[in-house]
Design a protein around this motif. Structure first.
Motif, PDB file in Angstrom:
ATOM      1  N   ILE A   1       0.858  -1.180   0.000  1.00 36.08           N
ATOM      2  CA  ILE A   1       0.000   0.000   0.000  1.00 36.08           C
ATOM      3  C   ILE A   1       0.895   1.231   0.000  1.00 36.08           C
ATOM      4  CG2 ILE A   1      -1.723   1.288   1.313  1.00 36.08           C
ATOM      5  CD1 ILE A   1      -2.723  -1.380   2.391  1.00 36.08           C
ATOM      6  N   SER A   2       0.528   2.209  -0.840  1.00 42.88           N
ATOM      7  CA  SER A   2       1.303   3.450  -0.892  1.00 42.88           C
ATOM      8  C   SER A   2       0.471   4.603  -0.349  1.00 42.88           C
ATOM      9  CB  SER A   2       1.730   3.753  -2.335  1.00 42.88           C
ATOM     10  OG  SER A   2       0.650   4.318  -3.057  1.00 42.88           O
ATOM     11  N   SER A   3       1.118   5.713  -0.115  1.00 47.90           N
ATOM     12  CA  SER A   3       0.434   6.885   0.419  1.00 47.90           C
ATOM     13  C   SER A   3      -0.578   7.451  -0.576  1.00 47.90           C
ATOM     14  CB  SER A   3       1.452   7.959   0.807  1.00 47.90           C
ATOM     15  OG  SER A   3       2.183   8.358  -0.342  1.00 47.90           O
ATOM     16  N   GLU A   4      -0.489   7.069  -1.822  1.00 50.45           N
ATOM     17  CA  GLU A   4      -1.422   7.537  -2.857  1.00 50.45           C
ATOM     18  C   GLU A   4      -2.713   6.723  -2.884  1.00 50.45           C
ATOM     19  OE1 GLU A   4      -0.237  10.293  -4.372  1.00 50.45           O
ATOM     20  OE2 GLU A   4       1.519   9.911  -3.121  1.00 50.45           O
TER      21      GLU A   4
ATOM     22  N   GLY B   1       0.034   0.708   6.425  1.00 51.18           N
ATOM     23  CA  GLY B   1      -0.798   1.625   5.661  1.00 51.18           C
ATOM     24  C   GLY B   1      -0.024   2.688   4.909  1.00 51.18           C
ATOM     25  N   ASN B   2       1.209   2.971   5.298  1.00 52.57           N
ATOM     26  CA  ASN B   2       2.072   3.936   4.607  1.00 52.57           C
ATOM     27  C   ASN B   2       1.401   5.283   4.348  1.00 52.57           C
ATOM     28  OD1 ASN B   2       4.542   2.462   4.298  1.00 52.57           O
ATOM     29  ND2 ASN B   2       3.484   1.167   2.811  1.00 52.57           N
ATOM     30  N   GLY B   3       0.495   5.695   5.215  1.00 51.93           N
ATOM     31  CA  GLY B   3      -0.153   6.996   5.053  1.00 51.93           C
ATOM     32  C   GLY B   3      -1.301   7.011   4.052  1.00 51.93           C
ATOM     33  N   ALA B   4      -1.734   5.850   3.583  1.00 47.00           N
ATOM     34  CA  ALA B   4      -2.846   5.782   2.634  1.00 47.00           C
ATOM     35  C   ALA B   4      -4.135   6.256   3.297  1.00 47.00           C
ATOM     36  CB  ALA B   4      -3.022   4.351   2.123  1.00 47.00           C
ATOM     37  N   LYS B   5      -5.000   6.878   2.499  1.00 44.91           N
ATOM     38  CA  LYS B   5      -6.322   7.262   3.002  1.00 44.91           C
ATOM     39  C   LYS B   5      -7.147   5.993   3.185  1.00 44.91           C
ATOM     40  CE  LYS B   5      -6.264  11.133  -0.113  1.00 44.91           C
ATOM     41  NZ  LYS B   5      -5.114  10.551  -0.715  1.00 44.91           N
ATOM     42  N   ALA B   6      -7.961   5.972   4.250  1.00 44.18           N
ATOM     43  CA  ALA B   6      -8.783   4.795   4.515  1.00 44.18           C
ATOM     44  C   ALA B   6     -10.197   5.208   4.910  1.00 44.18           C
ATOM     45  CB  ALA B   6      -8.163   3.949   5.624  1.00 44.18           C
ATOM     46  N   VAL B   7     -11.139   4.407   4.445  1.00 48.85           N
ATOM     47  CA  VAL B   7     -12.535   4.522   4.863  1.00 48.85           C
ATOM     48  C   VAL B   7     -12.824   3.255   5.653  1.00 48.85           C
ATOM     49  CG1 VAL B   7     -14.930   4.681   4.125  1.00 48.85           C
ATOM     50  CG2 VAL B   7     -13.137   5.894   2.835  1.00 48.85           C
ATOM     51  N   ALA B   8     -13.140   3.416   6.927  1.00 55.35           N
ATOM     52  CA  ALA B   8     -13.408   2.282   7.815  1.00 55.35           C
ATOM     53  C   ALA B   8     -14.900   1.953   7.766  1.00 55.35           C
ATOM     54  CB  ALA B   8     -12.996   2.631   9.249  1.00 55.35           C
ATOM     55  N   VAL B   9     -15.206   0.661   7.577  1.00 53.55           N
ATOM     56  CA  VAL B   9     -16.602   0.231   7.490  1.00 53.55           C
ATOM     57  C   VAL B   9     -16.833  -0.949   8.432  1.00 53.55           C
ATOM     58  CG1 VAL B   9     -18.415  -0.650   5.977  1.00 53.55           C
ATOM     59  CG2 VAL B   9     -16.739   0.990   5.079  1.00 53.55           C
TER      60      VAL B   9
ATOM     61  N   GLY C   1      -0.670   2.918  10.360  1.00 51.19           N
ATOM     62  CA  GLY C   1      -0.210   3.833   9.332  1.00 51.19           C
ATOM     63  C   GLY C   1      -1.232   4.305   8.315  1.00 51.19           C
ATOM     64  N   PHE C   2      -2.510   4.065   8.551  1.00 53.82           N
ATOM     65  CA  PHE C   2      -3.541   4.567   7.646  1.00 53.82           C
ATOM     66  C   PHE C   2      -4.018   5.930   8.131  1.00 53.82           C
ATOM     67  CE2 PHE C   2      -3.761   0.018   7.002  1.00 53.82           C
ATOM     68  CZ  PHE C   2      -3.979  -0.116   5.640  1.00 53.82           C
ATOM     69  N   LYS C   3      -4.478   6.756   7.209  1.00 54.32           N
ATOM     70  CA  LYS C   3      -5.086   8.046   7.526  1.00 54.32           C
ATOM     71  C   LYS C   3      -6.587   7.876   7.311  1.00 54.32           C
ATOM     72  CE  LYS C   3      -5.157  12.503   8.237  1.00 54.32           C
ATOM     73  NZ  LYS C   3      -5.039  13.027   9.551  1.00 54.32           N
ATOM     74  N   VAL C   4      -7.333   7.666   8.392  1.00 51.23           N
ATOM     75  CA  VAL C   4      -8.773   7.418   8.295  1.00 51.23           C
ATOM     76  C   VAL C   4      -9.486   8.736   8.010  1.00 51.23           C
ATOM     77  CG1 VAL C   4     -10.818   6.530   9.456  1.00 51.23           C
ATOM     78  CG2 VAL C   4      -8.597   5.430   9.827  1.00 51.23           C
ATOM     79  N   ILE C   5     -10.175   8.800   6.862  1.00 54.10           N
ATOM     80  CA  ILE C   5     -10.861  10.030   6.460  1.00 54.10           C
ATOM     81  C   ILE C   5     -12.377   9.926   6.580  1.00 54.10           C
ATOM     82  CG2 ILE C   5      -8.976  10.746   4.945  1.00 54.10           C
ATOM     83  CD1 ILE C   5     -10.851   9.839   2.574  1.00 54.10           C
ATOM     84  N   ALA C   6     -12.893   8.703   6.758  1.00 49.83           N
ATOM     85  CA  ALA C   6     -14.339   8.510   6.881  1.00 49.83           C
ATOM     86  C   ALA C   6     -14.603   7.135   7.485  1.00 49.83           C
ATOM     87  CB  ALA C   6     -15.020   8.620   5.522  1.00 49.83           C
ATOM     88  N   GLY C   7     -15.802   6.997   8.015  1.00 49.09           N
ATOM     89  CA  GLY C   7     -16.199   5.712   8.569  1.00 49.09           C
ATOM     90  C   GLY C   7     -17.706   5.542   8.432  1.00 49.09           C
ATOM     91  N   ALA C   8     -18.129   4.299   8.369  1.00 49.46           N
ATOM     92  CA  ALA C   8     -19.558   4.007   8.265  1.00 49.46           C
ATOM     93  C   ALA C   8     -19.872   2.694   8.960  1.00 49.46           C
ATOM     94  CB  ALA C   8     -19.978   3.917   6.791  1.00 49.46           C
ATOM     95  N   ALA C   9     -21.028   2.669   9.611  1.00 47.28           N
ATOM     96  CA  ALA C   9     -21.552   1.432  10.184  1.00 47.28           C
ATOM     97  C   ALA C   9     -22.771   1.068   9.347  1.00 47.28           C
ATOM     98  CB  ALA C   9     -21.928   1.626  11.645  1.00 47.28           C
ATOM     99  N   LEU C  10     -22.728  -0.090   8.714  1.00 47.59           N
ATOM    100  CA  LEU C  10     -23.775  -0.491   7.776  1.00 47.59           C
ATOM    101  C   LEU C  10     -24.451  -1.775   8.225  1.00 47.59           C
ATOM    102  CD1 LEU C  10     -21.716   0.105   4.508  1.00 47.59           C
ATOM    103  CD2 LEU C  10     -23.228   1.717   5.686  1.00 47.59           C
ATOM    104  N   VAL C  11     -25.768  -1.793   8.137  1.00 46.98           N
ATOM    105  CA  VAL C  11     -26.518  -2.980   8.528  1.00 46.98           C
ATOM    106  C   VAL C  11     -26.605  -3.953   7.353  1.00 46.98           C
ATOM    107  CG1 VAL C  11     -28.796  -2.020   7.952  1.00 46.98           C
ATOM    108  CG2 VAL C  11     -28.609  -3.789   9.687  1.00 46.98           C
ATOM    109  N   ALA C  12     -26.521  -5.228   7.675  1.00 43.00           N
ATOM    110  CA  ALA C  12     -26.622  -6.280   6.662  1.00 43.00           C
ATOM    111  C   ALA C  12     -27.270  -7.497   7.300  1.00 43.00           C
ATOM    112  CB  ALA C  12     -25.245  -6.648   6.116  1.00 43.00           C
ATOM    113  N   GLU C  13     -27.736  -8.376   6.464  1.00 42.42           N
ATOM    114  CA  GLU C  13     -28.312  -9.625   6.966  1.00 42.42           C
ATOM    115  C   GLU C  13     -27.278 -10.327   7.833  1.00 42.42           C
ATOM    116  OE1 GLU C  13     -29.474 -13.675   4.766  1.00 42.42           O
ATOM    117  OE2 GLU C  13     -30.782 -11.984   4.255  1.00 42.42           O
TER     118      GLU C  13
END
Length: 167
Positions: free
Chosen positions: A18-21, A48-56, A79-91
């Protein structure tokens, strides 16, 4: 686009580059309101090398409790940069009658709106962390599952399910 399956029995985090890009969407199930220990262990092998991450966090219609916060903390620790997160319902993955048919049409609409907001943020170059992530520190205590797998008389004991199960 590359998919990394943390539940793959032959997973080796050291082979993940994983790269920072990069922009990573990292989803985990919520087991008893926590990130499964297997996922924590496997994420710890990825830099994570500074990569942007969306946590779900995906949960079976009960509650995600501390899962999203624990996932976010784990990603930042590695090493991830978390920019967003979501909690999603599923079966529910085991008790299929819980949240049957979810995500439904209304859920899909909400997910689409949220995904568009995330892409807008990314396209604007924003790497700000979310103001708050639901959950508590310390995280809730891990419980032990009292579930027993029951199979029908159609089971041939071929071992296929055991061969692919990460646990």
């Amino acid at each position: 686009t590359k998919t990394v399956d943390l539940t793959d029995p032959v997973f080796e985090g050291t082979s993940v580059s994983i790269s920072s890009e990069d922009i990573c969407f990292i989803g985990v199930p919520s087991y008893g309101g926590r990130v499964p220990e297997l996922c924590i262990d496997r994420l710890s092998k990825i830099d994570g090398n500074g990569a942007k991450a969306v946590a779900v966090a995906v949960y079976g219609n009960r509650a995600q409790e501390d899962t999203l916060l624990e996932l976010t903390d784990t990603l930042k620790e590695h090493g991830f940069k978390v920019i967003a997160g979501a909690a999603l319902v599923a079966e529910h993955s085991i008790v299929r009658s819980i949240a049957r048919g979810r995500p439904d049409t209304e859920d899909q609409k909400q997910i689409k709106v949220y995904a568009e907001k995330i892409w807008q943020k990314i396209n604007l170059g924003s790497i700000e962390e979310p103001d708050s992530i639901p959950g508590n520190r310390p995280y809730k205590k891990r419980g032990s599952s009292k579930m027993k797998i029951k199979v029908s008389n159609q089971c041939t004991k071929c071992g296929t399910c055991a061969a692919v199960c990460p646990i």
